[in-house]
Design a protein around this motif. Structure first.
Motif, PDB file in Angstrom:
ATOM      1  N   ALA A 112      10.214  10.307  -0.696  1.00 33.26           N
ATOM      2  CA  ALA A 112       9.398   9.484   0.206  1.00 33.26           C
ATOM      3  C   ALA A 112       9.616   9.978   1.635  1.00 33.26           C
ATOM      4  O   ALA A 112      10.335   9.363   2.429  1.00 33.26           O
ATOM      5  CB  ALA A 112       9.772   8.011   0.072  1.00 33.26           C
ATOM      6  N   LEU A 113       8.999  11.097   1.979  1.00 30.02           N
ATOM      7  CA  LEU A 113       9.310  11.777   3.240  1.00 30.02           C
ATOM      8  C   LEU A 113       8.929  10.967   4.486  1.00 30.02           C
ATOM      9  O   LEU A 113       9.713  10.912   5.431  1.00 30.02           O
ATOM     10  CB  LEU A 113       8.644  13.150   3.263  1.00 30.02           C
ATOM     11  CG  LEU A 113       9.039  14.096   2.123  1.00 30.02           C
ATOM     12  CD1 LEU A 113       8.441  15.476   2.344  1.00 30.02           C
ATOM     13  CD2 LEU A 113      10.549  14.204   1.999  1.00 30.02           C
ATOM     14  N   PRO A 114       7.733  10.359   4.552  1.00 29.31           N
ATOM     15  CA  PRO A 114       7.412   9.577   5.768  1.00 29.31           C
ATOM     16  C   PRO A 114       8.404   8.439   6.002  1.00 29.31           C
ATOM     17  O   PRO A 114       8.809   8.188   7.143  1.00 29.31           O
ATOM     18  CB  PRO A 114       5.998   9.048   5.476  1.00 29.31           C
ATOM     19  CG  PRO A 114       5.415  10.032   4.509  1.00 29.31           C
ATOM     20  CD  PRO A 114       6.573  10.433   3.642  1.00 29.31           C
ATOM     21  N   ALA A 115       8.813   7.735   4.929  1.00 25.95           N
ATOM     22  CA  ALA A 115       9.793   6.651   5.074  1.00 25.95           C
ATOM     23  C   ALA A 115      11.131   7.210   5.530  1.00 25.95           C
ATOM     24  O   ALA A 115      11.793   6.628   6.399  1.00 25.95           O
ATOM     25  CB  ALA A 115       9.951   5.909   3.750  1.00 25.95           C
ATOM     26  N   ALA A 116      11.532   8.336   4.962  1.00 28.53           N
ATOM     27  CA  ALA A 116      12.798   8.957   5.369  1.00 28.53           C
ATOM     28  C   ALA A 116      12.765   9.311   6.849  1.00 28.53           C
ATOM     29  O   ALA A 116      13.734   9.058   7.584  1.00 28.53           O
ATOM     30  CB  ALA A 116      13.051  10.212   4.530  1.00 28.53           C
ATOM     31  N   ALA A 150       8.016  18.195 -12.322  1.00 23.16           N
ATOM     32  CA  ALA A 150       9.085  17.571 -13.106  1.00 23.16           C
ATOM     33  C   ALA A 150      10.251  17.143 -12.221  1.00 23.16           C
ATOM     34  O   ALA A 150      10.922  16.149 -12.507  1.00 23.16           O
ATOM     35  CB  ALA A 150       9.578  18.533 -14.189  1.00 23.16           C
ATOM     36  N   ALA A 151      10.469  17.889 -11.126  1.00 26.71           N
ATOM     37  CA  ALA A 151      11.568  17.575 -10.207  1.00 26.71           C
ATOM     38  C   ALA A 151      11.148  16.613  -9.096  1.00 26.71           C
ATOM     39  O   ALA A 151      11.951  16.272  -8.237  1.00 26.71           O
ATOM     40  CB  ALA A 151      12.103  18.861  -9.575  1.00 26.71           C
ATOM     41  N   HIS A 152       9.881  16.167  -9.130  1.00 26.07           N
ATOM     42  CA  HIS A 152       9.329  15.295  -8.079  1.00 26.07           C
ATOM     43  C   HIS A 152       9.536  15.910  -6.701  1.00 26.07           C
ATOM     44  O   HIS A 152       9.926  15.241  -5.744  1.00 26.07           O
ATOM     45  CB  HIS A 152       9.968  13.905  -8.132  1.00 26.07           C
ATOM     46  CG  HIS A 152       9.838  13.242  -9.466  1.00 26.07           C
ATOM     47  ND1 HIS A 152       8.629  12.787  -9.964  1.00 26.07           N
ATOM     48  CD2 HIS A 152      10.745  12.981 -10.437  1.00 26.07           C
ATOM     49  CE1 HIS A 152       8.807  12.265 -11.156  1.00 26.07           C
ATOM     50  NE2 HIS A 152      10.088  12.378 -11.472  1.00 26.07           N
ATOM     51  N   SER A 153       9.268  17.208  -6.616  1.00 29.36           N
ATOM     52  CA  SER A 153       9.457  17.946  -5.369  1.00 29.36           C
ATOM     53  C   SER A 153       8.118  18.155  -4.666  1.00 29.36           C
ATOM     54  O   SER A 153       7.101  18.414  -5.312  1.00 29.36           O
ATOM     55  CB  SER A 153      10.093  19.309  -5.665  1.00 29.36           C
ATOM     56  OG  SER A 153      10.022  20.166  -4.547  1.00 29.36           O
ATOM     57  N   TYR A 154       8.131  18.064  -3.330  1.00 28.40           N
ATOM     58  CA  TYR A 154       6.926  18.320  -2.553  1.00 28.40           C
ATOM     59  C   TYR A 154       6.450  19.766  -2.712  1.00 28.40           C
ATOM     60  O   TYR A 154       5.329  20.105  -2.363  1.00 28.40           O
ATOM     61  CB  TYR A 154       7.170  18.022  -1.066  1.00 28.40           C
ATOM     62  CG  TYR A 154       8.298  18.813  -0.457  1.00 28.40           C
ATOM     63  CD1 TYR A 154       8.113  20.139  -0.063  1.00 28.40           C
ATOM     64  CD2 TYR A 154       9.557  18.255  -0.281  1.00 28.40           C
ATOM     65  CE1 TYR A 154       9.153  20.874   0.478  1.00 28.40           C
ATOM     66  CE2 TYR A 154      10.606  18.995   0.254  1.00 28.40           C
ATOM     67  CZ  TYR A 154      10.386  20.294   0.635  1.00 28.40           C
ATOM     68  OH  TYR A 154      11.419  21.034   1.169  1.00 28.40           O
ATOM     69  N   GLU A 155       7.312  20.637  -3.252  1.00 24.32           N
ATOM     70  CA  GLU A 155       6.911  22.020  -3.493  1.00 24.32           C
ATOM     71  C   GLU A 155       5.730  22.103  -4.455  1.00 24.32           C
ATOM     72  O   GLU A 155       5.018  23.112  -4.496  1.00 24.32           O
ATOM     73  CB  GLU A 155       8.101  22.807  -4.038  1.00 24.32           C
ATOM     74  CG  GLU A 155       7.830  24.269  -4.353  1.00 24.32           C
ATOM     75  CD  GLU A 155       7.312  25.061  -3.168  1.00 24.32           C
ATOM     76  OE1 GLU A 155       6.554  26.022  -3.388  1.00 24.32           O
ATOM     77  OE2 GLU A 155       7.665  24.715  -2.015  1.00 24.32           O
ATOM     78  N   GLU A 156       5.498  21.006  -5.191  1.00 22.01           N
ATOM     79  CA  GLU A 156       4.341  20.971  -6.084  1.00 22.01           C
ATOM     80  C   GLU A 156       3.050  21.216  -5.317  1.00 22.01           C
ATOM     81  O   GLU A 156       2.133  21.872  -5.815  1.00 22.01           O
ATOM     82  CB  GLU A 156       4.281  19.617  -6.802  1.00 22.01           C
ATOM     83  CG  GLU A 156       3.129  19.502  -7.782  1.00 22.01           C
ATOM     84  CD  GLU A 156       3.012  18.117  -8.400  1.00 22.01           C
ATOM     85  OE1 GLU A 156       2.069  17.906  -9.177  1.00 22.01           O
ATOM     86  OE2 GLU A 156       3.850  17.243  -8.091  1.00 22.01           O
ATOM     87  N   SER A 188      -5.056  19.518  -5.402  1.00 22.41           N
ATOM     88  CA  SER A 188      -4.063  19.794  -4.348  1.00 22.41           C
ATOM     89  C   SER A 188      -4.279  18.886  -3.146  1.00 22.41           C
ATOM     90  O   SER A 188      -3.317  18.376  -2.553  1.00 22.41           O
ATOM     91  CB  SER A 188      -4.160  21.260  -3.900  1.00 22.41           C
ATOM     92  OG  SER A 188      -3.890  22.132  -4.951  1.00 22.41           O
ATOM     93  N   ARG A 189      -5.532  18.691  -2.805  1.00 21.32           N
ATOM     94  CA  ARG A 189      -5.879  17.850  -1.653  1.00 21.32           C
ATOM     95  C   ARG A 189      -5.434  16.405  -1.877  1.00 21.32           C
ATOM     96  O   ARG A 189      -4.847  15.775  -0.994  1.00 21.32           O
ATOM     97  CB  ARG A 189      -7.393  17.919  -1.470  1.00 21.32           C
ATOM     98  CG  ARG A 189      -7.917  17.449  -0.140  1.00 21.32           C
ATOM     99  CD  ARG A 189      -9.396  17.762  -0.070  1.00 21.32           C
ATOM    100  NE  ARG A 189     -10.046  17.077   1.013  1.00 21.32           N
ATOM    101  CZ  ARG A 189     -11.237  16.505   0.946  1.00 21.32           C
ATOM    102  NH1 ARG A 189     -11.914  16.568  -0.183  1.00 21.32           N
ATOM    103  NH2 ARG A 189     -11.764  15.904   1.984  1.00 21.32           N
ATOM    104  N   ARG A 200      -1.421  11.971  -1.170  1.00 26.48           N
ATOM    105  CA  ARG A 200      -0.540  10.983  -1.809  1.00 26.48           C
ATOM    106  C   ARG A 200       0.891  11.111  -1.308  1.00 26.48           C
ATOM    107  O   ARG A 200       1.555  10.112  -1.059  1.00 26.48           O
ATOM    108  CB  ARG A 200      -0.595  11.164  -3.326  1.00 26.48           C
ATOM    109  CG  ARG A 200       0.310  10.233  -4.105  1.00 26.48           C
ATOM    110  CD  ARG A 200      -0.124  10.121  -5.553  1.00 26.48           C
ATOM    111  NE  ARG A 200      -0.209  11.418  -6.197  1.00 26.48           N
ATOM    112  CZ  ARG A 200       0.852  12.071  -6.694  1.00 26.48           C
ATOM    113  NH1 ARG A 200       2.052  11.556  -6.582  1.00 26.48           N
ATOM    114  NH2 ARG A 200       0.698  13.237  -7.290  1.00 26.48           N
ATOM    115  N   LEU A 201       1.368  12.343  -1.153  1.00 31.70           N
ATOM    116  CA  LEU A 201       2.732  12.546  -0.678  1.00 31.70           C
ATOM    117  C   LEU A 201       2.869  12.287   0.818  1.00 31.70           C
ATOM    118  O   LEU A 201       3.946  11.957   1.297  1.00 31.70           O
ATOM    119  CB  LEU A 201       3.195  13.968  -1.000  1.00 31.70           C
ATOM    120  CG  LEU A 201       3.382  14.306  -2.484  1.00 31.70           C
ATOM    121  CD1 LEU A 201       3.819  15.738  -2.648  1.00 31.70           C
ATOM    122  CD2 LEU A 201       4.406  13.370  -3.127  1.00 31.70           C
ATOM    123  N   GLY A 202       1.770  12.460   1.564  1.00 32.65           N
ATOM    124  CA  GLY A 202       1.787  12.165   2.989  1.00 32.65           C
ATOM    125  C   GLY A 202       2.554  13.155   3.842  1.00 32.65           C
ATOM    126  O   GLY A 202       2.973  12.830   4.945  1.00 32.65           O
TER     127      GLY A 202
END
Length: 355
Positions: free
Chosen positions: A84-88, A256-262, A289-290, A295-297
């Motif tokens: 959750a990058l924006p929250a972090a 699978a790793a729930h990484s933003y690298e996706e 991708s868009r 979604r990830l923000g």
């Protein structure tokens, strides 16, 4: 029980009493144990108590400020671990506001904040410069090298590949005599990525494979995905269509790793599908991708996909939408110090206007 009734009732409690209740709530939560499960709630109560104390003009408690800073830092770490990058980023910003320049933990906090602002050209480079120098002063060389690699990402997103390479080479030098570590794998993966973007494909593959050996040894899924992304792009541009399998594997590992690298792997899979001539599949992949970026923000990825949307709209004959998307992209990057996709968008607009 209605939210409106609750909010009115809360607003009628005098601020000083409210602050006291927030502190008591925080103390109760801490007493439950496993505070990492309640990190966000704990940070909320301590930060709100501190804000209310300041609003009433009460003398600020150094202990309360310290607890609020620690709670915000912990909440940022928890949010970052969950992707959750924006929250972090918000929690780290709160913690940084409560830290003094001389605080021993400030360099680590600055680096953590940079992690939450990944691939964001708008990140102030002074944050990572301060983090790197502070980490070096205290002997945390691996973390300092990571700071240099993340600073390279900032410069790269602004379109300055020369500065990006300088930062990465410095990070590599810092770790030259050290064994495998997550930081060393990260520096090598970022150096490989920059070299791939500079069309130095053989060296990019070599460094990505070296980084991948560390990643497999240390169990770093996101690093493996990043390196497969670099390898896949390099292979395809060099004429090896089998690189598409590397990119598809990168997307699977990152997801699978729930990484933003996706997002990065998905976007490069889209572009390499274009290179291989399948525009219909590329259009579908682009929309995926868009949506994933939205979604990830993650700001950097959102801007990247905004710019690529201009290109796809042009290819598909939706020129009015392309112009509109380009205008929105330019508004988004106006406050930043440049963005590496700006040139591409202006080329597309030029082609449309000439036509």
């Amino acid at each position: 029980r209605h939210l409106l009734v609750r909010d009115v009732a809360y607003g009628q409690i005098p601020r000083g009493a409210r602050a006291e209740r927030h502190e008591r709530a925080a103390a109760w939560i801490e007493g439950l144990g496993r505070t990492e499960d309640h990190a966000e709630m704990l940070a909320h109560h301590y930060l709100e108590a501190l804000r209310l104390r300041r609003t009433t003009g009460a003398e600020e408690s150094a202990e309360l400020a310290a607890r609020a800073r620690t709670a915000a830092h912990d909440a940022g770490d928890r949010a970052l671990a969950l992707g959750a990058l924006p929250a972090a980023a918000r929690f780290y910003e709160e913690a940084l506001e409560l830290s003094a320049p001389a605080d021993e933990e400030r360099p680590e906090l600055l680096l953590a904040y940079a992690r939450s602002r990944v691939d964001d050209a708008g990140l102030d480079d002074s944050i990572l410069l301060e983090a790197t120098e502070g980490l070096l002063r205290t002997g945390r060389v691996e973390a300092a090298a990571e700071g240099q690699a993340r600073l390279a990402g900032v410069w790269l997103n602004r379109g300055d590949s020369v500065r990006a390479l300088e930062c990465l080479e410095r990070g590599r030098e810092l770790l030259a005599e050290r064994g495998p570590s997550p930081a060393k794998a990260f520096v090598l993966q970022e150096l490989a990525r920059v070299l791939m973007m500079a069309d130095e494909f053989d060296r990019a593959i070599e460094l990505a494979e070296e980084s991948n050996r560390f990643a497999e040894q240390l169990g770093l899924a996101a690093t493996r995905a990043r390196n497969l992304n670099t390898i896949g792009v390099s292979r395809i541009v060099m004429g090896e269509a089998g690189g598409i399998g590397d990119l598809e594997q990168a997307v699977e590992i990152a997801a699978a790793a729930h990484s933003y690298e996706e997002v990065g792997a998905s976007a490069n899979l889209t572009w390499m599908t274009v290179v291989l001539g399948d525009l219909r599949r590329a259009g579908k992949l682009h929309e995926e991708s868009r949506e994933l970026a939205r979604r990830l923000g993650v700001v950097g990825y959102v801007r990247w996909q905004q710019a690529e949307h201009v290109v796809h709209c042009h290819w598909e004959g939706r020129w009015d939408e392309a112009v509109e998307a380009a205008d929105e992209y330019f508004r988004q990057i106006e406050a930043a110090a440049g963005h590496y996709m700006e040139g591409m968008c202006r080329i597309i607009l030029s082609a449309i206007y000439v036509a």
